[in-house]
Design an enzyme around this catalytic site. Sequence first.
Site, mmCIF file in Angstrom:
data_model
loop_
_atom_site.group_PDB
_atom_site.id
_atom_site.type_symbol
_atom_site.label_atom_id
_atom_site.label_comp_id
_atom_site.label_asym_id
_atom_site.label_seq_id
_atom_site.Cartn_x
_atom_site.Cartn_y
_atom_site.Cartn_z
ATOM 1 N N CYS A 122 -13.230 -31.458 2.925
ATOM 2 C CA CYS A 122 -12.843 -31.731 5.237
ATOM 3 C C CYS A 122 -13.931 -31.897 6.088
ATOM 4 O O CYS A 122 -13.905 -33.363 6.479
ATOM 5 C CB CYS A 122 -12.728 -29.656 5.005
ATOM 6 S SG CYS A 122 -12.193 -29.325 6.943
ATOM 7 N N TYR A 123 -14.906 -31.785 5.866
ATOM 8 C CA TYR A 123 -15.857 -32.068 7.066
ATOM 9 C C TYR A 123 -16.403 -32.835 6.140
ATOM 10 O O TYR A 123 -17.091 -34.237 6.256
ATOM 11 C CB TYR A 123 -17.483 -31.432 7.236
ATOM 12 C CG TYR A 123 -18.540 -31.863 7.923
ATOM 13 C CD1 TYR A 123 -18.330 -31.708 9.213
ATOM 14 C CD2 TYR A 123 -19.431 -32.187 7.224
ATOM 15 C CE1 TYR A 123 -19.966 -31.863 9.861
ATOM 16 C CE2 TYR A 123 -20.516 -33.087 7.604
ATOM 17 C CZ TYR A 123 -20.321 -32.476 9.256
ATOM 18 O OH TYR A 123 -21.282 -33.617 10.203
ATOM 19 N N HIS A 143 -8.187 -28.421 1.574
ATOM 20 C CA HIS A 143 -9.468 -27.106 0.685
ATOM 21 C C HIS A 143 -9.095 -26.563 -0.634
ATOM 22 O O HIS A 143 -7.920 -25.490 -0.972
ATOM 23 C CB HIS A 143 -9.508 -25.185 1.368
ATOM 24 C CG HIS A 143 -10.496 -26.014 1.986
ATOM 25 N ND1 HIS A 143 -11.664 -26.748 2.017
ATOM 26 C CD2 HIS A 143 -10.759 -26.055 3.708
ATOM 27 C CE1 HIS A 143 -12.450 -26.640 3.118
ATOM 28 N NE2 HIS A 143 -11.624 -26.027 4.849
ATOM 29 N N GLU A 201 -10.408 -25.571 -3.080
ATOM 30 C CA GLU A 201 -10.553 -24.423 -3.879
ATOM 31 C C GLU A 201 -10.356 -23.289 -3.582
ATOM 32 O O GLU A 201 -10.148 -22.005 -4.634
ATOM 33 C CB GLU A 201 -12.170 -24.293 -3.618
ATOM 34 C CG GLU A 201 -12.460 -24.256 -1.874
ATOM 35 C CD GLU A 201 -12.519 -25.577 -1.082
ATOM 36 O OE1 GLU A 201 -12.106 -26.551 -1.424
ATOM 37 O OE2 GLU A 201 -12.726 -25.678 -0.152
ATOM 38 N N LYS A 227 -21.569 -12.984 -9.627
ATOM 39 C CA LYS A 227 -21.254 -11.456 -10.536
ATOM 40 C C LYS A 227 -20.299 -11.779 -11.856
ATOM 41 O O LYS A 227 -20.262 -11.225 -12.947
ATOM 42 C CB LYS A 227 -20.689 -10.912 -9.177
ATOM 43 C CG LYS A 227 -20.558 -8.864 -10.297
ATOM 44 C CD LYS A 227 -22.275 -8.609 -9.542
ATOM 45 C CE LYS A 227 -22.018 -6.789 -10.189
ATOM 46 N NZ LYS A 227 -23.415 -6.255 -9.712
ATOM 47 N N ASP A 229 -26.377 -5.334 -14.377
ATOM 48 C CA ASP A 229 -26.794 -6.601 -13.355
ATOM 49 C C ASP A 229 -28.330 -6.434 -14.961
ATOM 50 O O ASP A 229 -28.737 -7.511 -15.530
ATOM 51 C CB ASP A 229 -27.746 -7.444 -12.705
ATOM 52 C CG ASP A 229 -26.379 -7.535 -11.285
ATOM 53 O OD1 ASP A 229 -25.405 -7.740 -12.176
ATOM 54 O OD2 ASP A 229 -26.602 -7.359 -10.638
ATOM 55 N N GLY A 279 -17.851 -27.997 6.268
ATOM 56 C CA GLY A 279 -18.698 -27.748 7.007
ATOM 57 C C GLY A 279 -18.272 -27.052 8.797
ATOM 58 O O GLY A 279 -16.892 -27.227 9.133
#
Length: 510
Positions: free
Chosen positions: A78-79, A167, A169, A366, A225, A51
């Site tokens: 992280c945060y 991170h 990710e 998506k 969608d 964050g």
Amino acid sequence: MIVILDFGSQYTQLIARRIREANVYCEIHPYHISLDKLKQMPMDGLILSGGPASVRSEDAPALSFDINEITVPILGICYGLQLLTKGAGGEIVPSHASEYGKTKLTVIKDSLLLQSIPQNTAFNVWMSHGDTLISLPKDFISVASSEKIPYAALQHISKPIYAIQFHPEVTHSENGKQILSNFLFAICKVTADWKMDNFIEQKCEEIKAIVQDKKVICGLSGGVDSSVVAILLEKAIGKQVTCIFIDNGLLRKNEAQNVVNLFSKHYNLNFIHVNAQEKFLSKLANVTDPEQKRKIIGHTFIEVFDEEAKKIENATFLAQGTLYPDVIESISAKGPSAVIKSHHNVGGLPDKMKLSLLEPLRELFKDEVRLLGKALAMPDELVYRHPFPGPGLAVRILGDITKQKIATLQEADAIVLEELKRANYYHKVWQAFAVLLPVRTVGVMGDSRTYAKALAIRSVESTDGMTANWSHLPYELLGTISNRIINEVADINRIVYDITTKPPGTIEWE
Ligand code: XMP
């Protein structure tokens, strides 16, 4: 299921993406969620995201409960690391030397979190922090260090609590997938059972239980969608769903016919095709202001849809293709976000029609919707098509809209897509199209002077449509597109290529 508590990092959605890619279901919730709510979830592990705030500031985002109440494994990123360690007595100070971007990480001790990664061999990870932990809290040990910080990865000596400053990710972090996978499978011991086939089964049961013997209306645009929603509903409740497809006269060349063919011929659902071209085009006559165009189209859509829906007796539900990013934006740590575009939703419809909403894709990203489309055996042409705006070609014809201009743009647009597909670029770009400009230019064709319209080509690369870069298409391809349009489409004598990023430009011109 893994729960991610969002402290506002730009990467929170990426954490969720990576976990789902590992076939594990996860959800993002705001950091201030109550312990009661959290305990109601079938949670196997908890992740505290990064964050932008500093844990040293007075109004730093904090959990609404004591972390010791959590018995499942925890990973702070992280945060999240700073919050966990500060709470446990660690000391956090502003970083002397900031670490933004790539930095080298070295594993220094055995740890389940870092298993299968060689020790004492530095590799690249992505860091982005302004604060640093300088003294370990009691009962924590360091298991990896970076060039600048000794405590880049930590773990508790007896509880399943882990924390990392980098991170995992982001794709720039080497071994990032391995680290998340270690957390999921070695530490949380979850099974990789989040698969589209299971999702379809589960969703169908859920839809049946909610809808029972009532009827569902589904607005179908021909986009991926709403098409996936329609096919999923057909699978779950068959003829209880009625799709309404409104042809507003602003679709691509042959689009209306393609949608009708596909749905009425290949699927066994009630399908209403409304040809409302005249209604839309007469209301748009002489309108040049982009916002006014959008409003007219939005209102006319609701009017036409409402008229048709009223004819369906006992209709109780309206199905929509709301996706997870829309859901997250409205509930995330940042609160309802200003970037949600009201024009992208058929907002207004349920209120007016007093229908309950059915949003079977609201947990999906998506690309997962596309996987779902594939698992439902939908044709690739439908599953991998480019996004197309609700107001259609109206926002790609600058100035007033006439049938002639629509026909011109449809021809040019068809050539752009055809050539992109031929050169294998259609699936490499996010979206590509032509824009008809309200500008005439002088040219020479044969031996005659021409004074005809200019047309712009736009092709962009993006992951979510929120930001975009113009595609670096090969010159040969651009040349072929340009030649073909000028030769084959009447009233166009000049082609330009749009090289604007978003921001500051938007993808559509209006
Ligand atoms: P902009 O132009 O805002 O577009 O950069 C971002 C993405 O959204 C699509 N778009 C729309 N989609 N209704 C939609 O369903 C709309 O009114 C609309 N306007 C833009 C656009 O094509 C791009 O993919």
